[in-house]
Design a protein around this motif. Structure first.
Motif, PDB file in Angstrom:
ATOM      1  N   GLY A 156      30.579  16.388 -17.406  1.00  0.00           N
ATOM      2  CA  GLY A 156      29.910  15.105 -17.340  1.00  0.00           C
ATOM      3  C   GLY A 156      29.895  14.409 -18.687  1.00  0.00           C
ATOM      4  N   PRO A 157      30.216  13.116 -18.727  1.00  0.00           N
ATOM      5  CA  PRO A 157      30.353  12.430 -20.011  1.00  0.00           C
ATOM      6  C   PRO A 157      29.061  12.315 -20.805  1.00  0.00           C
ATOM      7  CG  PRO A 157      30.546  10.884 -18.168  1.00  0.00           C
ATOM      8  CD  PRO A 157      30.577  12.252 -17.588  1.00  0.00           C
ATOM      9  N   ARG A 158      27.916  12.152 -20.134  1.00  0.00           N
ATOM     10  CA  ARG A 158      26.661  12.030 -20.878  1.00  0.00           C
ATOM     11  C   ARG A 158      26.343  13.318 -21.619  1.00  0.00           C
ATOM     12  NH1 ARG A 158      20.666  12.378 -19.917  1.00  0.00           N
ATOM     13  NH2 ARG A 158      21.232  13.792 -18.242  1.00  0.00           N
ATOM     14  N   ARG A 159      26.491  14.432 -20.918  1.00  0.00           N
ATOM     15  CA  ARG A 159      26.225  15.726 -21.545  1.00  0.00           C
ATOM     16  C   ARG A 159      27.174  15.974 -22.718  1.00  0.00           C
ATOM     17  NH1 ARG A 159      26.122  20.756 -17.570  1.00  0.00           N
ATOM     18  NH2 ARG A 159      24.362  19.523 -16.783  1.00  0.00           N
ATOM     19  N   VAL A 160      28.433  15.600 -22.545  1.00  0.00           N
ATOM     20  CA  VAL A 160      29.418  15.797 -23.610  1.00  0.00           C
ATOM     21  C   VAL A 160      29.100  14.915 -24.821  1.00  0.00           C
ATOM     22  CG1 VAL A 160      31.850  15.494 -24.222  1.00  0.00           C
ATOM     23  CG2 VAL A 160      31.227  16.566 -22.054  1.00  0.00           C
ATOM     24  N   LEU A 161      28.686  13.680 -24.570  1.00  0.00           N
ATOM     25  CA  LEU A 161      28.342  12.785 -25.674  1.00  0.00           C
ATOM     26  C   LEU A 161      27.130  13.302 -26.448  1.00  0.00           C
ATOM     27  CD1 LEU A 161      28.863   9.236 -24.124  1.00  0.00           C
ATOM     28  CD2 LEU A 161      30.159  10.266 -25.991  1.00  0.00           C
ATOM     29  N   ILE A 162      26.126  13.810 -25.745  1.00  0.00           N
ATOM     30  CA  ILE A 162      24.958  14.363 -26.424  1.00  0.00           C
ATOM     31  C   ILE A 162      25.361  15.552 -27.299  1.00  0.00           C
ATOM     32  CG2 ILE A 162      22.775  15.584 -26.073  1.00  0.00           C
ATOM     33  CD1 ILE A 162      22.382  13.843 -23.545  1.00  0.00           C
ATOM     34  N   GLY A 163      26.157  16.444 -26.744  1.00  0.00           N
ATOM     35  CA  GLY A 163      26.605  17.600 -27.519  1.00  0.00           C
ATOM     36  C   GLY A 163      27.482  17.209 -28.700  1.00  0.00           C
ATOM     37  N   SER A 164      28.379  16.230 -28.499  1.00  0.00           N
ATOM     38  CA  SER A 164      29.294  15.818 -29.562  1.00  0.00           C
ATOM     39  C   SER A 164      28.550  15.156 -30.711  1.00  0.00           C
ATOM     40  CB  SER A 164      30.341  14.862 -28.998  1.00  0.00           C
ATOM     41  OG  SER A 164      31.118  15.486 -27.997  1.00  0.00           O
ATOM     42  N   ASN A 165      27.633  14.243 -30.392  1.00  0.00           N
ATOM     43  CA  ASN A 165      26.871  13.593 -31.460  1.00  0.00           C
ATOM     44  C   ASN A 165      25.946  14.583 -32.164  1.00  0.00           C
ATOM     45  OD1 ASN A 165      27.537  10.767 -31.846  1.00  0.00           O
ATOM     46  ND2 ASN A 165      26.905  10.466 -29.732  1.00  0.00           N
ATOM     47  N   GLY A 166      25.413  15.553 -31.414  1.00  0.00           N
ATOM     48  CA  GLY A 166      24.629  16.598 -32.046  1.00  0.00           C
ATOM     49  C   GLY A 166      25.453  17.427 -33.015  1.00  0.00           C
ATOM     50  N   ALA A 167      26.693  17.753 -32.620  1.00  0.00           N
ATOM     51  CA  ALA A 167      27.580  18.521 -33.494  1.00  0.00           C
ATOM     52  C   ALA A 167      27.943  17.726 -34.744  1.00  0.00           C
ATOM     53  CB  ALA A 167      28.839  18.918 -32.729  1.00  0.00           C
ATOM     54  N   ARG A 168      28.200  16.421 -34.579  1.00  0.00           N
ATOM     55  CA  ARG A 168      28.536  15.600 -35.747  1.00  0.00           C
ATOM     56  C   ARG A 168      27.340  15.494 -36.690  1.00  0.00           C
ATOM     57  NH1 ARG A 168      32.017  10.413 -34.467  1.00  0.00           N
ATOM     58  NH2 ARG A 168      30.143   9.609 -33.446  1.00  0.00           N
ATOM     59  N   CYS A 169      26.163  15.348 -36.133  1.00  0.00           N
ATOM     60  CA  CYS A 169      24.951  15.291 -36.949  1.00  0.00           C
ATOM     61  C   CYS A 169      24.803  16.569 -37.774  1.00  0.00           C
ATOM     62  CB  CYS A 169      23.737  15.069 -36.058  1.00  0.00           C
ATOM     63  SG  CYS A 169      22.161  15.070 -36.923  1.00  0.00           S
ATOM     64  N   ALA A 170      24.962  17.711 -37.129  1.00  0.00           N
ATOM     65  CA  ALA A 170      24.809  18.992 -37.828  1.00  0.00           C
ATOM     66  C   ALA A 170      25.874  19.164 -38.901  1.00  0.00           C
ATOM     67  CB  ALA A 170      24.889  20.142 -36.817  1.00  0.00           C
ATOM     68  N   ALA A 171      27.110  18.735 -38.618  1.00  0.00           N
ATOM     69  CA  ALA A 171      28.205  18.921 -39.573  1.00  0.00           C
ATOM     70  C   ALA A 171      27.987  18.095 -40.842  1.00  0.00           C
ATOM     71  CB  ALA A 171      29.534  18.551 -38.914  1.00  0.00           C
ATOM     72  N   VAL A 172      27.657  16.815 -40.683  1.00  0.00           N
ATOM     73  CA  VAL A 172      27.492  15.983 -41.884  1.00  0.00           C
ATOM     74  C   VAL A 172      26.213  16.352 -42.639  1.00  0.00           C
ATOM     75  CG1 VAL A 172      28.872  14.047 -41.057  1.00  0.00           C
ATOM     76  CG2 VAL A 172      26.440  14.097 -40.550  1.00  0.00           C
ATOM     77  N   LEU A 173      25.184  16.807 -41.912  1.00  0.00           N
ATOM     78  CA  LEU A 173      23.962  17.237 -42.589  1.00  0.00           C
ATOM     79  C   LEU A 173      24.238  18.486 -43.427  1.00  0.00           C
ATOM     80  CD1 LEU A 173      20.989  16.518 -42.890  1.00  0.00           C
ATOM     81  CD2 LEU A 173      20.495  18.012 -40.945  1.00  0.00           C
ATOM     82  N   ALA A 174      25.023  19.409 -42.879  1.00  0.00           N
ATOM     83  CA  ALA A 174      25.394  20.607 -43.647  1.00  0.00           C
ATOM     84  C   ALA A 174      26.212  20.229 -44.872  1.00  0.00           C
ATOM     85  CB  ALA A 174      26.184  21.568 -42.758  1.00  0.00           C
ATOM     86  N   ALA A 175      27.134  19.272 -44.723  1.00  0.00           N
ATOM     87  CA  ALA A 175      27.928  18.824 -45.868  1.00  0.00           C
ATOM     88  C   ALA A 175      27.041  18.185 -46.937  1.00  0.00           C
ATOM     89  CB  ALA A 175      28.994  17.830 -45.412  1.00  0.00           C
TER      90      ALA A 175
END
Length: 422
Positions: free
Chosen positions: A85-104
């Motif tokens: 489902g696209p909504r679930r994928v978008l939530i997970g993807s934006n969460g992953a991007r948030c975590a990645a740039v925050l770690a950087a």
């Protein structure tokens, strides 16, 4: 293979109100705008950090690193969007991007990790984008009516223009105040802001009644799903031609309007300010096209208009290399933006309205593959071609490729006669 049947038009997840007055669509639009602004801030931070940590050529490699996984994995991203489902994928993807740039951002604050961290971050973003982009294209069809999808494309275009205008200055401000770490932190905040809005977006009842997340279950697994999606596109009278039109127009457009424009401004002595005026003209034209679609909500004879605007836009791209001064180039760029903005939005709307909901993630992944995966990989070829033959030859050749897309659309009776729903 068993697939979920198409959502009947009477049961589609649509409200009767126009998309620009639908709170559900506006929540999605807010999430998209926040994420898109975050993208711009992220790229400013990444480019600045890469230039500070290495040579210009090394910085270029870091900036291009995300294109490879995006190109390799985009089709698989479409399968993920349809399965979960696209909504679930978008939530997970934006969460992953948030975590990645925050770690950087944290690593940059406490140490000096160098280019390896930036290259790894770019690769992670490429992988996540390969999943995020098909889901982004698939979600509108699940939250509004088919007759509102062209208007949604216009609204998305306006949000994209806003993100470009706001994101770059925000990224520059973040770098000026606290370096790349602060800018990465700001990008993380913007990605995080999209999450509650996406969580609040509601999928229509018919879409929600599918397998979890609107998934399409196939006994053969992901590879079988991908083959089924490609077979579906090949057998569809409109989508098969539309994918070829999108591929040719993107391959003829992306190179000259990115790398080529920079080299053209340098060759003509226009400088950075002159290139800025040309880009501003393009943005103004594209914004006007988005505003037109947002206001009208529908363009009659969409397939014919799409093909004509691609061909006319291609001629304008070729003409850009022959104009005598910056003012004329900016005026031509307005026309390019208007035509490209309209044709791009119509492509998106036709992809969404002509696709069976069970396959829309995979169809979106194919259309995105060319513009976001393959076309950016031609940037080095564009630069090398300009060095060998000059900007006029390269812009003319690119225009010919783009014209072929418009001609192909005009030669296809099914695509030429394609209409958007009332």
């Amino acid at each position: 293979m068993t697939v979920t049947p198409a959502i009947p038009e009477s049961d589609a997840p649509a409200s009767e109100r126009p998309a620009h007055r639908d709170p559900n669509v506006l929540r999605w639009l807010g999430a998209y705008a926040s994420s898109a602004i975050g993208d711009n801030v992220y790229y400013i931070a990444l480019s600045w950090a890469a230039v500070q940590a290495g040579t210009p050529s090394q910085a270029g490699l870091v900036m291009a690193a995300s294109a490879v996984p995006r190109a390799l994995l985009m089709l698989g991203g479409g399968v993920v969007a349809d399965r979960f489902g696209p909504r679930r994928v978008l939530i997970g993807s934006n969460g992953a991007r948030c975590a990645a740039v925050l770690a950087a951002a944290v690593l940059l604050l406490v140490s000096s990790p160098g280019l390896w961290l930036l290259a790894l971050l770019a690769l992670v973003f490429g992988v996540v984008d390969a999943v995020l982009m098909p889901a982004l294209g698939a979600l509108p069809a699940r939250i509004t009516g088919r007759g509102q999808l062209a208007r949604v494309q216009g609204m998305r275009g306006l949000a994209s223009r806003l993100a470009n205008v706001v994101g770059a200055p925000l990224g520059g401000l973040g770098v000026a105040l606290g370096g790349a770490a602060a800018a990465f932190g700001l990008a993380a905040l913007l990605f995080a802001a999209s999450l509650p809005l996406l969580t609040a977006v509601r999928i229509g009842s018919a879409a929600a009644a599918k397998a979890p997340g609107g998934a399409v279950k196939a006994p053969g697994g992901a590879a079988s799903d991908l083959r089924a999606g490609l077979s579906y596109i090949r057998g569809h009278p409109v989508l098969a031609r539309l994918m070829l039109v999108i591929a040719l127009s993107d391959l003829g457009f992306v190179g000259p309007m990115n790398v080529g424009l920079t080299l053209l401004a340098d060759e003509r002595g226009w400088g950075a300010s002159g290139m800025g005026w040309v880009l501003a003209g393009f943005g103004a034209g594209a914004g006007a096209a988005s505003l037109l679609l947002t206001a009208r909500g529908r363009v009659p004879r969409a397939g014919l208009v799409l093909s004509v605007t691609i061909a006319a836009g291609a001629v304008s791209i070729g003409a850009l290399a022959y104009v005598p001064n910056v003012a004329a180039a900016a005026a031509v760029a307005v026309g390019i933006g208007l035509l490209a903005g309209l044709s791009g939005a119509l492509c998106g709307a036709l992809v969404q309205t002509d696709s069976d909901p069970a396959y829309i993630g995979r169809v979106s992944s194919v259309s995105n593959l060319f513009s976001l995966g393959v076309a950016p990989l031609t940037f080095p070829l564009t630069g090398a071609a300009v060095a060998l033959w000059g900007t006029a030859v390269v812009f003319t050749g690119s225009a010919v490729v783009c014209v072929l897309g418009g001609v192909l659309g005009l030669c296809s009776r099914a695509l030429r006669g394609a209409e958007l729903p009332e």
